[in-house]
Motif scaffolding. Structure first.
Motif, PDB file in Angstrom:
ATOM      1  N   PHE A 164      -3.616  15.436   2.759  1.00  0.00           N
ATOM      2  CA  PHE A 164      -4.798  14.810   2.175  1.00  0.00           C
ATOM      3  C   PHE A 164      -5.886  15.842   1.878  1.00  0.00           C
ATOM      4  CE2 PHE A 164      -2.815  11.069   3.947  1.00  0.00           C
ATOM      5  CZ  PHE A 164      -3.130  10.085   3.024  1.00  0.00           C
ATOM      6  N   ILE A 192      -3.714  12.227  -2.684  1.00  0.00           N
ATOM      7  CA  ILE A 192      -2.701  12.853  -1.838  1.00  0.00           C
ATOM      8  C   ILE A 192      -2.146  14.067  -2.593  1.00  0.00           C
ATOM      9  CG2 ILE A 192      -0.836  11.350  -2.683  1.00  0.00           C
ATOM     10  CD1 ILE A 192      -1.173  12.642   0.922  1.00  0.00           C
ATOM     11  N   LYS A 245       0.864  -1.181   0.000  1.00  0.00           N
ATOM     12  CA  LYS A 245       0.000   0.000   0.000  1.00  0.00           C
ATOM     13  C   LYS A 245       0.899   1.230   0.000  1.00  0.00           C
ATOM     14  CE  LYS A 245      -4.144   1.953   0.495  1.00  0.00           C
ATOM     15  NZ  LYS A 245      -5.384   1.627  -0.205  1.00  0.00           N
ATOM     16  N   TYR A 246       0.473   2.247  -0.740  1.00  0.00           N
ATOM     17  CA  TYR A 246       1.169   3.528  -0.866  1.00  0.00           C
ATOM     18  C   TYR A 246       2.398   3.408  -1.762  1.00  0.00           C
ATOM     19  CZ  TYR A 246      -1.867   5.145   2.990  1.00  0.00           C
ATOM     20  OH  TYR A 246      -2.927   5.468   3.782  1.00  0.00           O
ATOM     21  N   GLN A 294      -2.466  -1.960  -6.314  1.00  0.00           N
ATOM     22  CA  GLN A 294      -2.881  -0.560  -6.391  1.00  0.00           C
ATOM     23  C   GLN A 294      -2.891  -0.092  -7.846  1.00  0.00           C
ATOM     24  OE1 GLN A 294      -1.422   1.916  -2.759  1.00  0.00           O
ATOM     25  NE2 GLN A 294       0.337   0.740  -3.461  1.00  0.00           N
ATOM     26  N   SER A 330      -7.210   2.213   5.721  1.00  0.00           N
ATOM     27  CA  SER A 330      -6.049   2.777   5.051  1.00  0.00           C
ATOM     28  C   SER A 330      -6.537   3.671   3.929  1.00  0.00           C
ATOM     29  CB  SER A 330      -5.167   1.654   4.491  1.00  0.00           C
ATOM     30  OG  SER A 330      -3.960   2.153   3.983  1.00  0.00           O
ATOM     31  N   SER A 331      -5.785   4.713   3.612  1.00  0.00           N
ATOM     32  CA  SER A 331      -6.186   5.733   2.643  1.00  0.00           C
ATOM     33  C   SER A 331      -7.610   6.207   2.916  1.00  0.00           C
ATOM     34  CB  SER A 331      -6.027   5.234   1.197  1.00  0.00           C
ATOM     35  OG  SER A 331      -6.847   4.112   0.920  1.00  0.00           O
ATOM     36  N   ASN A 332      -7.919   6.362   4.209  1.00  0.00           N
ATOM     37  CA  ASN A 332      -9.183   6.942   4.673  1.00  0.00           C
ATOM     38  C   ASN A 332     -10.385   6.093   4.279  1.00  0.00           C
ATOM     39  OD1 ASN A 332      -7.723   9.391   5.568  1.00  0.00           O
ATOM     40  ND2 ASN A 332      -7.475   9.719   3.360  1.00  0.00           N
ATOM     41  N   SER A 374      -9.810  -0.016  -1.632  1.00  0.00           N
ATOM     42  CA  SER A 374     -10.355   1.334  -1.492  1.00  0.00           C
ATOM     43  C   SER A 374     -10.648   1.950  -2.854  1.00  0.00           C
ATOM     44  CB  SER A 374      -9.385   2.228  -0.728  1.00  0.00           C
ATOM     45  OG  SER A 374      -8.184   2.380  -1.442  1.00  0.00           O
ATOM     46  N   TRP A 426      -8.574   7.704  -3.923  1.00  0.00           N
ATOM     47  CA  TRP A 426      -8.168   8.609  -2.846  1.00  0.00           C
ATOM     48  C   TRP A 426      -7.037   9.474  -3.385  1.00  0.00           C
ATOM     49  CZ3 TRP A 426      -3.109   8.386  -1.098  1.00  0.00           C
ATOM     50  CH2 TRP A 426      -2.393   7.226  -1.466  1.00  0.00           C
ATOM     51  N   ASP A 429      -4.427   4.131   8.642  1.00  0.00           N
ATOM     52  CA  ASP A 429      -3.424   3.072   8.489  1.00  0.00           C
ATOM     53  C   ASP A 429      -3.480   2.098   9.662  1.00  0.00           C
ATOM     54  OD1 ASP A 429      -2.633   4.294   6.108  1.00  0.00           O
ATOM     55  OD2 ASP A 429      -1.169   5.551   7.135  1.00  0.00           O
TER      56      ASP A 429
END
Length: 755
Positions: free
Chosen positions: A268, A211, A92-93, A178, A395-397, A206, A209, A350
């Motif tokens: 964010f 950033i 993730k990320y 992702q 994660s990621s809201n 998710s 989202w 997270d």
């Protein structure tokens, strides 16, 4: 490129010329602890506990998933601002990335990755990579901004590529990879740049989202340009140069200098907020050394100096403080950075995941960082207020994914029974728990479990409410049922504490529903009685308790078999002992879990099993023996964890062995083991301390408890309660020796659902 022990000790004691003070516990942190060998821990820069920015390298090595971005072997293809730590499933990320390149860049979408000329180095607040191209990269950070220092070989132009489309991939083929969705980037006349990237999917499935970022260089670029797909543009006048869309895009900055410093803020909320975060956190005059010193100060003050031991053995110190550090890398404190709703409450994201951490991590989180822990509880409840459900993972809201029960219920209950109040609205807390217990979440049609929600709540709740057990129409039926029972025990605890008598009775009875999966005729290895699948007509499905198919999403048990899950009703152990056949059969079963190889120290459902001997008179010594075995599976080095860190769950498990206690989540009970050190002091805050001492033996060969004194009084129980030693501090003084001793002749640990 595995680090030797001497290399690890070197990098934690000497970092870029920064001197170490005697009381600087950060000098013992090996940031590479558990970073390879399946531990998946993030070794890059985390400037404070739970910092939002986690700045480090992204490595690619064939089709190996780089869960935290880092792999010990392979090429670095970027240095990005956000990562998780210690997770499985899928990466993730790995977003807001830069890559330094020697010479001019003709194609920024080409493979610009580089091997490393030597192993990466790092310490608290600091990371260094030496690339085969001759570029040296040094990193530091704050909570919301990152600092890149590049040293390029002389005689060549220097370039830095900002790739908005950069994101960590997954090669497992499970649909958890992702995706880059779209982005934008603008370069302004003062050469600072702003933009955003939007991404989706990942392990928690998710939706999109975003950033935002804001970056600048301390040196003026000689030339800068943007790219989008195969097209590029450079600025010819004072107007901003902007690019946006769904194609891969970014910017390239060229320099004549051999030393280039880049600073970047993220948010964010907006690119304006990212610029504000950068201005607030890192001035253009700040040097790398001061950022490193600030990070060490934060970690020392907030975590590391809360635990002190008598040992001066370097490996003891490194294992202790590396484990403490690894515990507090995630979740991420994103207070003020929540794009979903406006609130005065704290916000933590997270959470990866409470299924992993509720057994022993959150109990130690409470002790080491009580103020942050209260904030964390408030954040969970506020997520329910605005998103409708407590997160088991987030994660990621975005909530997701639920592996078993609604284990935020256990975390809230544990906090409640241990007196955590502060600014927590416990009426709302109980209402949030009741949502889990009574409301069926909408199906998110997860391909791995398409029959019910894996996003939040209890997807198998319809069966739980109708039958009091879960039929095979729901995946992970048995393991979910065991967890739903402990979840309902948590609801009972809070309802009883709030004087909600009717609700307390309901959830007390439901907490016993694990018994409805108990088939007394199921046999395995001369043991009878196991939890097994059950049909809607009440009949049990024939099941070998020693097998669980793939032990994964589509099976009846998740990550362990019936031998393990049959021992997981920790609020109802007296009933469990009776069903197994009494104390001798119970001890035999625990022994066989180890002798037959069913125990896996890397799987959280196994965590409490080794210490259930404490529920049998005269058998506490066996728990100590198992504890020492589990401890032997750890070391202070790069492959030092027996499984995924799982957001610090694995490290917290080891730390409890060092302390010599083990928590029973949702209760005030701690099972007594045997501590490691001659003395240990835990700072509990508010001028309270727990002091633990041992005399008469040693950790490796003479570690059995001979006698115990608690708060100066002789102690004859194989357990202590929160109020005994943690609520106001206290002392525990052990005499240990070579042979097992029947010292715990008093009352057995509580089994509160068995009455």
């Amino acid at each position: 490129m595995n680090l030797r022990k001497d290399q690890c000790l070197l990098i934690v004691t000497v970092l870029s010329g920064v001197t170490q003070a005697e009381d600087d516990y950060s000098q013992y942190v090996n940031v590479f602890h558990g970073a390879s060998g399946g531990g998946n821990r993030f070794p890059g820069v985390v400037a404070a506990p739970f910092a939002m920015v986690k700045l480090g390298p992204d490595v690619k090595n064939g089709t190996a998933d780089a869960y935290s971005g880092y792999l010990p072997e392979g090429n670095i293809w970027g240095f990005s601002m956000m990562h998780e730590s210690g997770t499985g499933g899928a990466p993730k990320y790995g977003v807001v990335s830069q890559m330094p390149v020697v010479g001019n860049v003709s194609d920024p979408l080409a493979d610009l990755s580089q091997p490393r000329a030597s192993p990466d180095q790092g310490g608290v607040g600091y990371y260094k990579s030496s690339l085969a191209s001759g570029v040296t990269v040094e990193l530091s950070a704050t909570e919301h901004a990152g600092f890149y220092s590049y040293s390029f070989p002389g005689g060549n132009p220097a370039s830095v590529v900002v790739d908005v489309s950069h994101v960590l991939p997954s090669f497992r083929g499970l649909g958890w990879e992702q995706h880059y969705s779209r982005g934008d980037l603008s370069i302004f006349d003062d050469d600072h740049y702003e933009g955003s990237g939007t991404y989706n999917n990942g392990w928690n499935l998710s939706p999109d989202w975003t950033i935002y970022f804001c970056g600048k260089f301390k040196q003026q670029p000689s030339y800068s340009w943007t790219f989008k797909g195969n097209t590029s543009a450079s600025r010819t006048d004072a107007s901003p140069l902007s690019v946006s869309g769904t194609a891969r895009l970014g910017g390239v900055f060229n320099f004549d200098e051999s030393h280039v410093t880049s600073i970047v803020g993220i948010s964010f909320i907006s690119s304006e907020k990212a610029c504000q975060n950068l201005e607030d956190d890192i001035s253009e005059e700040v040097e790398l050394r001061s950022l490193v010193d600030n990070a060490k100060s934060r970690w020392n003050d907030e975590v590391l100096n809360k635990v002190q031991i008598s040992s001066d053995d370097p490996e003891d110190l490194q294992l202790l403080y590396s484990s403490l550090y690894g515990m507090f890398l995630i979740p991420s404190n994103k207070t003020g950075e929540n794009p979903g709703w406006e609130s005065a409450e704290p916000y933590y994201d997270d959470i990866f995941t409470l299924w992993d951490t509720h057994r022993c991590h959150t109990a130690l989180f409470h002790i080491i960082q009580p103020q942050a822990y209260e904030e964390f509880i408030r954040s969970l409840i506020d997520t329910w207020r605005h998103d409708g459900f407590l997160p088991d993972a987030r994660s990621s809201n975005f909530n997701g994914r639920v592996q078993g029960g609604s284990n935020a219920d256990n975390v809230l209950a544990d906090a409640f029974v241990k007196g955590v109040r502060g600014a927590i609205d416990w009426d709302d807390g109980f209402a949030a728990m009741q949502t889990d217990a009574e409301v069926v979440p909408a199906n998110n049609f997860d391909p791995k479990s398409p029959e019910s929600s894996t996003k939040e709540g209890r997807g198998a709740l319809p069966d739980w409410l109708q039958y009091g057990y879960i039929t095979p129409r729901f995946s992970r039926a048995v393991s979910r049922a065991i967890e739903y029972s402990t979840n309902d025990w948590g609801l009972y605890q809070v309802a009883a504490g709030l004087n909600k008598t009717a609700e307390a009775n309901t959830y007390f009875n439901r907490s016993r529903n694990w018994r409805n999966h108990w088939n007394p005729t199921a046999t395995s290895h001369n043991q009878s009685g196991f939890v097994v699948p059950r049909l809607a007509n009440g009949s049990f499905v024939p099941q070998d308790p020693a097998t669980c198919g793939g032990c994964y999403w589509g099976d009846a048990y998740y990550e362990d078999n019936s031998w393990i899950y049959s021992m997981n009703a920790i609020h109802d152990v007296a009933e469990l002992k009776e069903r197994i056949g009494g104390n001798p059969r119970f001890v035999d079963r625990l022994n066989k879990i180890f002798d037959l190889g069913f125990f896996n120290a890397g799987n959280e459902p196994s965590f409490t099993t080794p210490y259930l001997y404490n529920f049998v008179d005269g058998e506490q010594w066996r728990s100590v023996n198992r504890s020492r075995y589990i401890s032997s599976l750890y070391n202070a080095w790069e492959k030092g964890l027996p499984g995924n860190s799982d957001a610090g769950a694995m490290e917290s498990n080891l730390l409890w062995q060092m302390i010599g206690l083990y928590p029973l989540t949702g209760q005030t009970t701690f099972l007594v083991l045997a501590p490691w050190f001659k003395s240990m002091t835990l700072d509990l805050g508010d001028d309270k301390k727990l002091s633990i001492t041992t005399t008469g033996g040693d950790r490796t060969t003479a570690f059995y408890v001979q006698s115990l004194t608690v708060n100066g009084e002789p102690w004859d129980k194989a357990w202590v309660a929160w109020d005994d030693i943690f609520a106001n501090g206290g002392t525990m003084d052990y005499v240990i020796g070579e042979s097992p001793m029947h010292w715990a002749t008093g009352k057995l640990p509580p089994s509160p659902a068995s009455g």
